[in-house]
Design an enzyme around this catalytic site. Structure first.
Site, mmCIF file in Angstrom:
data_model
loop_
_atom_site.group_PDB
_atom_site.id
_atom_site.type_symbol
_atom_site.label_atom_id
_atom_site.label_comp_id
_atom_site.label_asym_id
_atom_site.label_seq_id
_atom_site.Cartn_x
_atom_site.Cartn_y
_atom_site.Cartn_z
ATOM 1 N N ASP A 15 -34.258 37.256 -46.812
ATOM 2 C CA ASP A 15 -34.570 36.359 -45.690
ATOM 3 C C ASP A 15 -34.733 37.172 -44.425
ATOM 4 O OD1 ASP A 15 -34.919 34.231 -44.017
ATOM 5 O OD2 ASP A 15 -32.847 33.568 -44.086
ATOM 6 N N GLU A 70 -37.277 33.746 -35.918
ATOM 7 C CA GLU A 70 -37.215 32.497 -36.693
ATOM 8 C C GLU A 70 -35.786 31.976 -36.723
ATOM 9 O OE1 GLU A 70 -36.509 29.791 -40.014
ATOM 10 O OE2 GLU A 70 -35.622 31.748 -39.775
ATOM 11 N N ASP A 75 -41.056 32.068 -46.795
ATOM 12 C CA ASP A 75 -39.693 32.192 -46.260
ATOM 13 C C ASP A 75 -38.692 31.496 -47.168
ATOM 14 O OD1 ASP A 75 -37.551 32.797 -44.648
ATOM 15 O OD2 ASP A 75 -37.949 31.212 -43.193
ATOM 16 N N HIS A 115 -28.166 34.720 -45.560
ATOM 17 C CA HIS A 115 -27.381 34.897 -44.321
ATOM 18 C C HIS A 115 -26.022 35.544 -44.567
ATOM 19 C CE1 HIS A 115 -29.749 31.395 -42.182
ATOM 20 N NE2 HIS A 115 -30.534 32.348 -42.645
HETATM 21 ZN ZN LIG Z 1 -35.888 32.867 -43.167
#
Ligand SMILES: [Zn+2]
Length: 456
Positions: A280, A314, A342, A412
């Protein structure tokens, strides 16, 4: 009479479909063969993340990664390579920790959520109230005052579960809590916390907001269920600095007949400040870039211009997508399609498409070319956060869809590293993006614009 007309229309449609597939099949097969012949895309992604690591907006590493990318794009021989300026938010995590003090004493892994305020120096020490939902917090609001609320909410799907990350601090503060914690937004955990963006409400006091692991959220919940009140101390020193300069990285394969008509494709260059942002969205960014590089290398120049945009910011602001919409306002009507990758570059399944019914039909015809790599599914709806601002101005949008079964395991977190991806799967994503973008850019007529029919 009507039946005759309908039959004629159906035949015409079928012939168009067959003609389109026949015309582009040899090109598509060449692209697939070239993309899957080596691990070029994966190697380029690995180099990006090994050299620069994670790339949060405002960080030096993001800007150096953008410098390197623009330089490589020029070396690739792409045209009109440039960084388009964008001012981006600049949040820095600083030092942070959480310690369980009662009933036993130990440090827990934790990540502050992006945009959170700091604790006062010395931290916040308080009893924890564990709840399983916003509704439970409302029922127990009297118990929340002066405490740290922990939302121990199991992952169902991202859209639902992320509400606690996004809105947990506001809900907890409304009930009088002094800080809030969430169970990390993930269906699977190896005791890794997951960060992400969060929101405050100007009418509600701001309190620190952080994520702990699935495992530790369950521990605190069990302690409470046994009739004890867990006590923790949280310390965070996060700061929001003045906005910082960044750039959208742009490169083109200029169209051979209609250079002013544009198909945009891309992913985002920025990431959270943990792991390396390989999945990501380094993977989506590099796959889009490689798709255009590959077409250029194969000498495949479509009628319209293919424009790679590797978006900035983003994750915590969408400043890149908004700045692009504003800087390109005069040519938005000449954007025929915007494609975003994405969702990870795992095995591609196809695309989600947002646009008119007739455009959807054409995209479905094109998708037949992706059948050899298993990427021929076209679903209604789809796009991406970065292309959202231009989609809102009427540009048809499309998102690459992949096998999403492992995406949120790493999302994340410190575990978002390139080894989680597979070179062959990534190469197929490159092929899918290249073929879809090329054929749309080469059609006799632009994709018909307009809203989809109401039947969904
Ligand atoms: Zn992303």
């Amino acid at each position: 009479m009507l039946n005759t007309v309908l039959t004629a229309l159906t035949l015409l449609t079928q012939r168009d479909s067959a003609t389109l597939v026949a015309r582009y099949r040899p090109i598509a097969d060449r692209v697939i063969a070239a993309a899957t012949a080596d691990s070029a895309a994966y190697r380029r992604l690995a180099e990006l993340v090994d050299r620069f690591g994670h790339r949060l907006s405002g960080s030096e590493s993001l800007e150096r990664a953008i410098d390197w990318t623009l330089e490589q794009m020029r070396r690739d021989g792409l045209q009109n390579v440039r960084g388009e300026p964008v001012m981006v938010p600049h949040w820095v995590r600083g030092q942070e920790q959480i310690e369980l003090l009662t009933p036993t004493r130990r440090r827990l892994p934790m990540l502050g959520l992006g945009g959170s305020i700091a604790t006062p120096p010395g931290g916040i020490t308080a009893e924890v109230l564990v709840v399983s939902s916003f509704e439970e917090l409302e029922r127990r609001a009297a118990d929340a005052k002066g405490r740290i609320v922990l939302f121990d909410v199991p992952f169902t799907n991202y859209g639902q579960t992320v509400q606690y990350r996004r809105n947990g601090a506001v809900a907890a503060a409304r009930a009088g809590a002094v800080a809030s914690l969430i169970r990390s937004v993930t269906p699977y955990s190896m005791r890794t916390p997951h960060t992400g963006s969060m929101a405050y409400d100007s009418l509600v006091p701001r309190i620190p907001h952080a994520a702990i692991t699935v495992e530790d959220a369950m521990v605190l919940h069990r302690i409470q269920d046994r009739g004890q009140r867990p006590v923790v101390r949280i310390e965070m020193s996060a700061q929001t600095l003045p906005d910082a300069p960044s750039r959208n990285s742009v490169a083109e394969l200029v169209g051979r007949e209609k250079p002013n008509e544009v198909i945009v494709l891309g992913g985002h260059m920025d990431s959270w400040d943990v792991g390396t942002g390989a999945m990501d969205d380094g993977g989506g960014a590099v796959a889009s870039w490689e798709a255009v590089r590959l077409l250029q290398q194969l000498g495949l120049r479509p009628r319209r211009t293919l424009r790679v945009v590797l978006w900035t910011n983003e994750e915590n602001g969408l400043a890149g997508g908004n700045a692009y919409r504003d800087a390109h306002a005069a040519e938005i009507d000449r954007h025929e399609l915007a494609i975003e990758s994405d969702a990870g570059v795992f095995a591609p399944r196809g695309f989600g498409f947002s646009g008119s019914d007739s455009a959807l039909q054409i995209v479905r015809w094109i998708s037949a070319l992706l059948e050899p790599i298993g990427a021929d599914s076209i679903s209604r709806g789809g796009g991406g956060a970065d292309i959202g601002p231009i989609m809102a101005r009427g540009v048809p949008g499309m998102g690459l869809e992949v096998d999403g079964s492992r995406y949120f395991w790493y999302h994340h977190s410190d575990a978002d590293t390139v080894d989680k991806l597979d070179p062959v799967e990534m190469a197929k994503c490159v092929a899918a993006l290249a073929i879809m973008a090329y054929v749309v850019a080469d059609l006799d007529h632009p994709l018909p614009r307009g809203a989809p029919s109401a039947t969904r």
